[in-house]
Design a protein around this motif. Structure first.
Motif, PDB file in Angstrom:
ATOM      1  N   LYS A 190      23.454  26.105  73.939  1.00 52.98           N
ATOM      2  CA  LYS A 190      23.462  27.499  73.489  1.00 52.98           C
ATOM      3  C   LYS A 190      22.587  28.364  74.389  1.00 52.98           C
ATOM      4  O   LYS A 190      22.993  29.456  74.821  1.00 52.98           O
ATOM      5  CB  LYS A 190      22.966  27.581  72.043  1.00 52.98           C
ATOM      6  N   HIS A 191      21.386  27.872  74.694  1.00 47.90           N
ATOM      7  CA  HIS A 191      20.447  28.627  75.529  1.00 47.90           C
ATOM      8  C   HIS A 191      21.006  28.849  76.931  1.00 47.90           C
ATOM      9  O   HIS A 191      20.927  29.964  77.479  1.00 47.90           O
ATOM     10  CB  HIS A 191      19.113  27.867  75.597  1.00 47.90           C
ATOM     11  N   GLU A 241      23.736  31.446  77.038  1.00 42.84           N
ATOM     12  CA  GLU A 241      23.181  32.795  76.901  1.00 42.84           C
ATOM     13  C   GLU A 241      22.642  33.299  78.240  1.00 42.84           C
ATOM     14  O   GLU A 241      22.855  34.452  78.617  1.00 42.84           O
ATOM     15  CB  GLU A 241      22.055  32.790  75.840  1.00 42.84           C
ATOM     16  N   GLU A 287      23.877  36.510  80.494  1.00 44.49           N
ATOM     17  CA  GLU A 287      22.955  37.570  80.913  1.00 44.49           C
ATOM     18  C   GLU A 287      22.971  37.760  82.428  1.00 44.49           C
ATOM     19  O   GLU A 287      22.875  38.891  82.930  1.00 44.49           O
ATOM     20  CB  GLU A 287      21.534  37.233  80.445  1.00 44.49           C
TER      21      GLU A 287
END
Length: 400
Positions: free
Chosen positions: A224-225, A228, A232
């Motif tokens: 998940k990290h 993300e 970005e």
């Protein structure tokens, strides 16, 4: 015009003493010579000039740093042993040839730049310090102004070392016409994905290639990290998936797979998956190679308990031997699958003990060579006296 040995020594003395000397190469050695080739160059070590001798014997290089006085004495000993000498200084190249009648000298004007003599000169990295790089800033390796802190420099160095391997691998794949300007890549066990992001940045932003990269890991929060961060950074065609290596099927016809510190047999399954996906390059940095060590303990035929009992009698020595034996077997098995393999140091031991990289590039192997490799493989398995997993899972990919 013929020159004497003393004349040649004076040429060296003149070049070294007036600080114009850049390097010299001794080649075309006589049969009686211990070293087949010698390179020499000046260095400054602790404020004093030294001359470094790099001497080659049986494909191995031996280095020594001599004072200027020691250098002249040593040159006096070796000049007669080489038929060809090239001296390069800041303004000319001096070609020296030797035959039975003596030495001949030919000069050619050049404009060679004097290089730094510092023995500890700054390393040129693919990703430079003090140059802001968005993904390194986002991952906390760099500050916003591009500075890499002392605490993060080992990670910065590891990333650059990894990219050097990628650069070499990319060149080899392109030279062999295995890829053009596009690549599909899978990173098995990507973890926090420092190297995955570095790979994307290098191939996309530096090499301007069309790429698709997937990072695979078992941890939900990590995946998940990473997704993300990729979003970005606007790293399109970079995604992270949760899953087991054995179940991965999101790509077909992969160009390269990378596996960093996959524990024990996870490296074997990474290699297997690379073969299943038709990978042209497989890069693996194994970790925790415990399988063969455990099987050696139970084996009644292993040479670790016979001819190599000095290893087998001590647990820590057997464990370390088994780790190296495992990676040697992996490299040999990949050769039987049609790859050219190299086993090399990934990063220095001071940063991690898990520092062996197995690099395999798809190649061509003759029937004769394949037969020799298969015999070598069989002898090696007999010597180890074990039935390793990699033999079981890769057999179907061995070339016939």
């Amino acid at each position: 015009m013929k020159f004497s040995k003393e004349d040649i020594l004076n040429i060296f003395k003149l070049n070294i003493e007036n600080n114009s000397f850049i390097k010299a190469v001794f080649s075309n050695s006589k049969n009686t010579t211990e070293y087949k080739k010698i390179n020499i160059k000046p260095l400054i070590i602790k404020g004093e000039i030294r001359i470094q001798f790099e001497q080659f014997k049986e494909n191995k290089a031996f280095h020594s740093n001599l004072s200027v006085e020691e250098t002249f004495n040593y040159l006096d000993n070796i000049l007669d042993n080489f038929k060809q000498i090239l001296i390069i200084n800041s303004s000319e190249e001096i070609q020296i040839l030797q035959n039975k009648k003596g030495f001949s000298v030919k000069n050619k004007k050049t404009d060679t730049k004097q290089v730094s003599l510092s023995h500890n000169k700054k390393k040129n990295y693919i990703l430079e310090d003090n140059t802001p790089i968005p993904f390194l800033i986002k991952l906390g390796v760099m500050s916003n102004d591009g500075h890499v802190s002392k605490e993060k420099f080992n990670k910065f160095r590891q990333i650059n070392r990894y990219l050097e391997f990628i650069e070499d691998t990319l060149k080899e794949l392109q030279d062999k016409k295995l890829i053009d300007n596009s690549m599909k890549i899978v990173d098995f066990g990507c973890g926090k994905s420092y190297l995955t992001f570095a790979l994307y940045h290098y191939l996309k932003n530096i090499k301007n290639m069309n790429i698709e990269i997937i990072g695979l890991d078992l941890k939900d929060d990590v995946i998940k990290h990473c997704n993300e961060i990729a979003k970005e950074l606007e790293f399109t065609n970079l995604s992270f998936l949760k899953g087991d290596i054995k179940d991965f099927n999101s790509f077909k016809n992969v160009d390269m797979i990378f596996s960093l510190h996959a524990c024990n047999n996870a490296t074997d399954y990474s290699i297997l998956k690379g073969l299943e996906l038709g990978a042209k390059a497989i890069l693996a940095v194994p970790c925790c190679q415990s399988e063969i060590n455990q099987k050696i303990d139970k084996s009644k035929t292993t040479e670790l308990k016979n001819s190599l009992s000095p290893f087998g009698n001590h647990g820590i020595l057997q464990e370390r031997f088994s780790s190296l034996a495992t990676d040697a077997l992996r490299a040999l098995a990949l050769e039987l699958c049609g790859f050219n393999t190299k086993v090399m140091e990934f990063i220095d031991m001071e940063h991690t003990p898990k520092n062996i990289l197995i690099k395999a590039i798809k190649g061509n192997i003759s029937e004769e060579k394949l037969s020799e490799k298969k015999a070598e493989y069989d002898r090696y398995l007999k010597f180890l006296g074990v039935d390793p997993l990699i033999d079981t899972i890769l057999k179907d990919y061995f070339l016939k």
